[in-house]
Enzyme design. Structure first.
Site, mmCIF file in Angstrom:
data_model
loop_
_atom_site.group_PDB
_atom_site.id
_atom_site.type_symbol
_atom_site.label_atom_id
_atom_site.label_comp_id
_atom_site.label_asym_id
_atom_site.label_seq_id
_atom_site.Cartn_x
_atom_site.Cartn_y
_atom_site.Cartn_z
ATOM 1 N N ASN A 68 -7.689 1.951 3.439
ATOM 2 C CA ASN A 68 -8.193 1.327 4.688
ATOM 3 C C ASN A 68 -7.026 1.042 5.637
ATOM 4 O O ASN A 68 -6.522 1.960 6.279
ATOM 5 C CB ASN A 68 -9.006 0.063 4.372
ATOM 6 C CG ASN A 68 -10.081 -0.182 5.427
ATOM 7 O OD1 ASN A 68 -10.952 0.667 5.556
ATOM 8 N ND2 ASN A 68 -10.027 -1.282 6.155
ATOM 9 N N ALA A 69 -6.586 -0.215 5.750
ATOM 10 C CA ALA A 69 -5.284 -0.544 6.360
ATOM 11 C C ALA A 69 -5.108 -0.161 7.825
ATOM 12 O O ALA A 69 -3.984 -0.109 8.316
ATOM 13 C CB ALA A 69 -4.153 0.086 5.533
ATOM 14 N N GLU A 70 -6.190 0.149 8.537
ATOM 15 C CA GLU A 70 -6.080 0.529 9.955
ATOM 16 C C GLU A 70 -5.114 1.715 10.129
ATOM 17 O O GLU A 70 -4.401 1.828 11.124
ATOM 18 C CB GLU A 70 -5.634 -0.652 10.838
ATOM 19 C CG GLU A 70 -6.661 -1.727 10.992
ATOM 20 C CD GLU A 70 -6.811 -2.608 9.752
ATOM 21 O OE1 GLU A 70 -7.882 -2.550 9.100
ATOM 22 O OE2 GLU A 70 -5.868 -3.350 9.427
ATOM 23 N N TYR A 104 0.861 -1.193 0.000
ATOM 24 C CA TYR A 104 0.000 0.000 0.000
ATOM 25 C C TYR A 104 0.890 1.233 0.000
ATOM 26 O O TYR A 104 1.905 1.279 0.720
ATOM 27 C CB TYR A 104 -0.810 0.073 1.293
ATOM 28 C CG TYR A 104 -2.098 -0.683 1.373
ATOM 29 C CD1 TYR A 104 -2.988 -0.787 0.306
ATOM 30 C CD2 TYR A 104 -2.484 -1.254 2.588
ATOM 31 C CE1 TYR A 104 -4.198 -1.457 0.444
ATOM 32 C CE2 TYR A 104 -3.690 -1.930 2.729
ATOM 33 C CZ TYR A 104 -4.544 -2.030 1.647
ATOM 34 O OH TYR A 104 -5.733 -2.682 1.802
ATOM 35 N N TYR A 162 0.507 -7.553 14.045
ATOM 36 C CA TYR A 162 -0.497 -8.298 13.288
ATOM 37 C C TYR A 162 -0.419 -9.806 13.525
ATOM 38 O O TYR A 162 -1.105 -10.588 12.886
ATOM 39 C CB TYR A 162 -0.360 -7.978 11.785
ATOM 40 C CG TYR A 162 -1.693 -7.898 11.062
ATOM 41 C CD1 TYR A 162 -2.485 -6.762 11.145
ATOM 42 C CD2 TYR A 162 -2.163 -8.972 10.317
ATOM 43 C CE1 TYR A 162 -3.713 -6.693 10.499
ATOM 44 C CE2 TYR A 162 -3.391 -8.908 9.667
ATOM 45 C CZ TYR A 162 -4.160 -7.761 9.761
ATOM 46 O OH TYR A 162 -5.375 -7.693 9.125
ATOM 47 N N ASN A 193 -9.486 0.029 -3.147
ATOM 48 C CA ASN A 193 -9.325 -1.038 -2.156
ATOM 49 C C ASN A 193 -10.679 -1.485 -1.648
ATOM 50 O O ASN A 193 -11.470 -0.642 -1.204
ATOM 51 C CB ASN A 193 -8.502 -0.522 -0.972
ATOM 52 C CG ASN A 193 -8.146 -1.631 -0.013
ATOM 53 O OD1 ASN A 193 -7.243 -2.432 -0.306
ATOM 54 N ND2 ASN A 193 -8.843 -1.727 1.090
ATOM 55 N N GLU A 194 -10.941 -2.797 -1.742
ATOM 56 C CA GLU A 194 -12.186 -3.330 -1.174
ATOM 57 C C GLU A 194 -13.359 -2.441 -1.536
ATOM 58 O O GLU A 194 -14.083 -1.979 -0.660
ATOM 59 C CB GLU A 194 -12.103 -3.291 0.353
ATOM 60 C CG GLU A 194 -11.477 -4.462 0.995
ATOM 61 C CD GLU A 194 -11.727 -4.380 2.499
ATOM 62 O OE1 GLU A 194 -12.181 -5.366 3.045
ATOM 63 O OE2 GLU A 194 -11.487 -3.317 3.092
ATOM 64 N N GLU A 227 -5.993 -10.391 -0.871
ATOM 65 C CA GLU A 227 -5.694 -10.292 0.554
ATOM 66 C C GLU A 227 -6.270 -11.526 1.209
ATOM 67 O O GLU A 227 -7.496 -11.694 1.241
ATOM 68 C CB GLU A 227 -6.363 -9.070 1.184
ATOM 69 C CG GLU A 227 -5.559 -7.817 1.131
ATOM 70 C CD GLU A 227 -6.220 -6.678 1.900
ATOM 71 O OE1 GLU A 227 -6.601 -6.873 3.070
ATOM 72 O OE2 GLU A 227 -6.374 -5.606 1.302
HETATM 73 C C1 GAL Z 1 -8.879 -5.648 4.470
HETATM 74 C C2 GAL Z 1 -8.496 -4.264 3.990
HETATM 75 C C3 GAL Z 1 -7.166 -3.887 4.609
HETATM 76 C C4 GAL Z 1 -7.219 -4.072 6.113
HETATM 77 C C5 GAL Z 1 -7.674 -5.483 6.423
HETATM 78 C C6 GAL Z 1 -7.795 -5.773 7.896
HETATM 79 O O1 GAL Z 1 -10.078 -6.077 4.001
HETATM 80 O O2 GAL Z 1 -8.396 -4.223 2.596
HETATM 81 O O3 GAL Z 1 -6.840 -2.574 4.291
HETATM 82 O O4 GAL Z 1 -8.085 -3.141 6.645
HETATM 83 O O5 GAL Z 1 -8.915 -5.706 5.869
HETATM 84 O O6 GAL Z 1 -6.582 -5.636 8.528
#
Ligand code: GAL
Length: 948
Positions: free
Chosen positions: A131-133, A87, A341, A191-192, A275
């Protein structure tokens, strides 16, 4: 030459190209050559050769040390990963509207160069939304002041998003494999994004057009599940985003069944999990990342990733492979600093058991071309009804792959079975054939067995051991097989004439019958067999699982090398007569090399003296790490830091709260608007000072405050004329009365310290990144109370150019540069743990000299230890970098890895900790120490660089 997408039609012309060995990534120093990137229903193809994209997610903004990017990519490559998915975070590069910064830690040319140098393809994911927290899902902080319709065809949004894309695409385009200038193999759109209505399609089509206009020539891919498969905005290759276990790390034993990804295949496209779960994030107050590593552990990889292979997936990306650190103010409100993670490579760059499981599978998928073109095959059921067999066959080579697993993938029972295979060499109704033996499938384990395959030039009929890798090395063929310790193994090989079997190490028996050599053994340590009499001598290495942890493979221009031993083999290069190896060494200094061409060998640049062994390997000793001695952190000074709370503080230069409209989606609870973002204060703490007159009759009796920090981990504290009135934690509202004895006749000041724990992501395109932070409502209490006139001061945008927009918040000490400033005036000696009772902000500083062993990669964390019952929060700065946010009464994080380039291992380091004590009970900052997370001998990739 433009990139081609041959799809089915031209692939037919490629003939046997599909069966060639996998393509390797060209090194940066090799002459540039253009490459074709294509795909069909089986796999991606590079220059007509099929390639399994075995990929790990990595976020450069979560490792502020360009020198260590190489460490991570080399660790990926050593585990068989040939691809990374990256990302790019818009907000990380754009401190202000129209300003873009790709210098230093933000040098994305460098990250792409490092991936290429490590031999890793890149799937580039520039958003604009990721997104990506990460704060605002990657949208820049200044976008909180733009009431545009995010993630839509709103022209005002597209204009801003395009400004970002123009810049990042220019960089990505410079590194495309298709143009022969790098290793970018695919480009993800958004993304998503699951909005497939007309507007959603217009938006995605716009992003597609933009990528093309910016010179992106690699396939455009997505993680949008089924949304953009056909019609307007359709992806070239659609991908899946799947987290089958969810994110509850508190119950790591609870498993959900493995999904059947075969159901998500689309015609003409390879099955691509853009992902797939590689770990899980953990919230404030959560169980901690060790629990997430248990939830998504090596057994999860074993069962779920192989299940995807059996479903026909030939492109799998795991999120995350290295999570890293959401340092500074990058986390979203729900998450704390660590983004470990529970990933295969920990935040402190060490290996989880999952790393080795990923490696075992990764070596197979990237080293066995037959796996790249397979169709479904209907197997006979195993003789144990609790087990299920799923099979695939390569239509050209006939190689078969049989996945054996529990019918219920969550089951923990240990099962035994026999299977029946119909193979080129005949029908085998009961495998293993050896009486009294069976295939063992443990709870939460599966086996992917290869039959009718090759080990170099040798013919593998079948094996009940799994195959890790196979190669022709020099004059020999080598196969590495494995199984769970103590389980039975049976391997059958076809020969024209009876071969000779030499058991070099371990125990095995063999039988010969009608052209088939059958070897029986149990998996214990590392069994070594030399089989002579076939086309070439065959060395079989059959290990129990853990014995393969220290078997490494690397490719050179003159063929593969295997190393048995070492903590890590980072790279192998043939340089004239010399085989130059780089890697890491730990306490076990024994290594053995299998290489076809080496006259002399170097390890991290130093010559080694290899001695031949009975197995035909070359043994040599690796340097062992020296012990690491860490200083005790017992020299501290401290200084109080809340002049803003005092009545005498001069706030005339502060921003006056004078807005009556806001860009936020939050409705102001009182006017003027007091939202921090509307005044340009986007990160960390923001101070407010409200003035009212002490004139009798109009004095408020108190104040009711509504403050949004962003969730449970937020807090705010309130003072009247320098006297502490109280704090609110785990809540957004509080009322504070003004004791009459504190009110003065003239100007009175109520001071409020707030914190922005991060902006929300905008998953649903509802503008949630514009949820307000700071004071939402400030209502004076009491009839006839005068209005309170507010000023506010937060983070100074652009103050820290080196570290970027998220490093600093708006504490007085941050604004004054205390994390790095040399001055000592006003600082008094103090010892830890601190027994202070005074609420509010106090800084603690220590200058620490480190003298770590040279030639070693030592990973250190900073830890805070507290007795329970302390109510404070702390920002941890190391050499000016805000590497941790600690909340004593919430947790769970108390250990903060510091990248070895942020930390100076051979000199003085400034540790500065800003403590915000939220009550007046005794006890503040606890004991602070350095913790050794692991130290190995290593090449010097941590040379002082850009980070400090
Ligand atoms: C995915 C999203 C990521 C991240 C992940 C959860 O679906 O594309 O950016 O948020 O969920 O860690």
């Amino acid at each position: 030459m433009r990139i081609k997408f041959p799809r089915l039609k031209s692939l037919l012309l490629m003939g046997s190209a599909a069966t060639l060995a996998c393509a390797t990534v060209a090194h940066a120093d090799q002459p540039t050559a253009q490459h074709s990137i294509a795909f069909d229903q089986y796999s991606f193809l590079v220059d007509g050769q099929r390639v399994y994209l075995w990929s790990g997610e990595f976020h450069p903004y979560r490792l502020p040390s360009p020198e260590l990017w190489r460490d991570i990519f080399q660790k990926m490559k050593a585990a068989g990963f040939n691809t990374t998915s990256i990302y790019f975070s818009w907000g990380y590069h754009s401190p202000r509207e129209g300003e873009y910064d790709f210098s230093g830690i933000r040098d994305m040319d460098r990250v792409l160069d490092e991936a290429q140098k490590a031999g890793i393809y890149v799937i580039a994911r520039p958003g604009p939304y990721i997104n990506a927290e990460v704060d605002s899902g990657g949208f820049p902080l200044w976008l909180t002041q733009k009431p545009v319709k995010n993630r839509s065809p709103d022209p005002d949004y597209l204009k801003l998003g395009d400004e970002w894309l123009t810049r990042i695409d220019r960089i990505i385009a410079r590194h495309q494999l298709s143009d022969g200038r790098g290793s970018v193999v695919a480009y993800q759109i958004e993304n998503e994004y699951y909005n497939g209505d007309d507007k959603g399609r217009d938006y995605i089509q716009h992003l597609r057009d933009k990528a093309k206009a910016d010179g992106i020539t690699v396939p455009l891919v997505g993680n949008h599940n089924d949304t953009f498969v056909s019609g307007k905005g359709a992806m070239d290759v659609t991908g899946w985003d799947y987290y089958p276990q969810g994110f509850d790390c508190s119950h790591p034993e609870h498993w959900n069944p493995a999904p059947d990804m075969a159901a998500h295949r689309h015609a003409g496209q390879p099955l691509f999990t853009a992902e797939f779960q590689g770990g899980a994030f953990d919230p404030w107050g959560g169980p901690g990342y060790a629990q997430c590593a248990k939830l998504i552990n090596d057994r999860f990889a074993n069962v779920f990733y192989k299940e995807n292979i059996a479903a026909g997936a030939t492109a799998q990306n795991f999120y995350m492979l290295y999570g890293g650190t959401s340092w500074g103010w990058q986390p979203i409100p729900q998450n704390y600093t660590s983004y470990d993670y529970g990933a295969a490579i920990t935040e402190a760059r060490q290996f989880e058991p999952k790393y080795f499981e990923d490696k075992r599978i990764g070596y197979l998928v990237t080293g066995l071309p037959a796996l790249l073109k397979t169709d479904d095959l209907k197997p006979r059921a195993p003789d144990n009804p609790r087990l299920v067999e799923v099979a695939r066959i390569n239509p050209e080579t006939g190689t078969q792959f049989h996945l054996l697993r529990h019918g219920d993938t969550t089951s923990s029972t240990v099962e035994s079975t026999h299977i029946a295979l119909s193979l080129k060499e005949g029908a085998f109704p009961r495998i293993p054939q050896q009486p009294g033996t069976a295939i063992r499938i443990d709870g939460r384990e599966s086996k992917l067995l290869v039959a009718d395959g090759k080990i170099g030039a040798a013919t593998l009929v079948y094996s009940t051991s799994e195959m890790m890798t196979q190669a022709s090395i020099g004059a020999r063929d080598v196969g590495v097989l494995y199984g769970r310790a103590g389980s039975d193994g049976e391997t059958a090989l076809a020969f024209k004439a009876k071969p000779q079997v030499k058991v070099l190490e371990g125990q095995a028996t063999s039988t010969w019958s009608r052209g088939i050599l059958r070897i029986n053994y149990q998996h214990h340590g590392l069994l070594r067999l030399l089989i002579e009499g076939g086309e070439r001598p065959l060395l079989l290495l059959i290990g129990e699982n853990s014995a393969t942890d220290r078997i490494w493979r690397q490719e050179t221009a003159q063929g593969p090398v295997l190393l048995l031993g070492s903590h890590l083999l980072r790279s192998a290069r043939v340089d004239g007569e010399t085989l130059a190896l780089t890697g890491d060494g730990d306490a076990d200094n024994h290594a053995e090399l299998l290489a076809g061409h080496a006259r002399s060998v170097t390890w991290n640049g130093a010559p080694v003296s290899p001695a031949p062994t009975a197995s035909g390997t070359l043994a040599f000793d690796l340097p062992v790490p020296k012990p690491v001695t860490l200083p005790v952190l017992d020299h501290w000074t401290s200084r109080e830091d809340q002049p803003e709370a005092g009545a005498a503080f001069d706030d005339r230069a502060w921003q006056q709260a004078d807005l009556n409209v806001s860009s936020s989606i939050t409705k102001p609870g009182s006017l003027p608007v007091l939202f921090a973002d509307d005044y340009g204060f986007h990160t960390g703490n923001t101070w407010y000072r409200g003035h009212f007159s002490g004139k009798a009759g109009s004095v408020p009796s108190g104040i009711k405050l509504h403050v949004k920090s962003g969730g449970e981990a937020g807090a705010f504290s309130v003072w009247l004329n320098g006297h502490f009135l109280g704090s609110v934690t785990r809540n957004e509202t509080g009322s504070f009365s003004f004791p009459a004895n504190l009110v003065v006749a003239g100007d009175n000041v109520v001071s409020v310290l707030t914190v922005n724990m991060g902006h929300e992501e905008d998953y649903n395109s509802t503008g949630e990144n514009r949820t307000a932070r700071g004071i939402i409502a400030a209502v004076p209490l009491g009839a006839g109370a005068d209005a309170i006139r507010w000023r506010l001061q937060g983070a100074v945008t652009g103050q820290d150019k080196l570290r970027g927009p998220y490093n600093l918040g708006g504490l007085h000490g941050e604004r004054e540069g205390w994390p790095t400033s040399p001055d000592s005036a006003g600082w008094t000696a103090t010892s830890l743990p601190a027994d202070t009772t005074a609420p509010g902000i106090r800084w603690y500083r220590s200058d620490v000299t480190l003298d770590l062993p040279q030639g070693q990669d030592t990973s250190l964390s900073l830890a805070i230890k507290d007795p329970p019952g302390r109510h404070y929060r702390a920002l941890i700065f190391v050499n000016g970098w805000q590497m941790g946010h600690y909340i004593a009464d919430m947790g769970p994080q108390s250990r903060f890895p510091i990248p070895s380039t942020v930390l100076n291992g051979h000199g003085v380091n400034r540790i500065a900790i800003a403590v915000w004590k939220t009550d007046d009970t005794p006890g503040s900052l606890g004991v602070v120490s350095l913790v050794d997370e692991g130290s190995v001998t290593a090449p010097d990739f941590t040379a002082p660089g850009l980070a400090r």
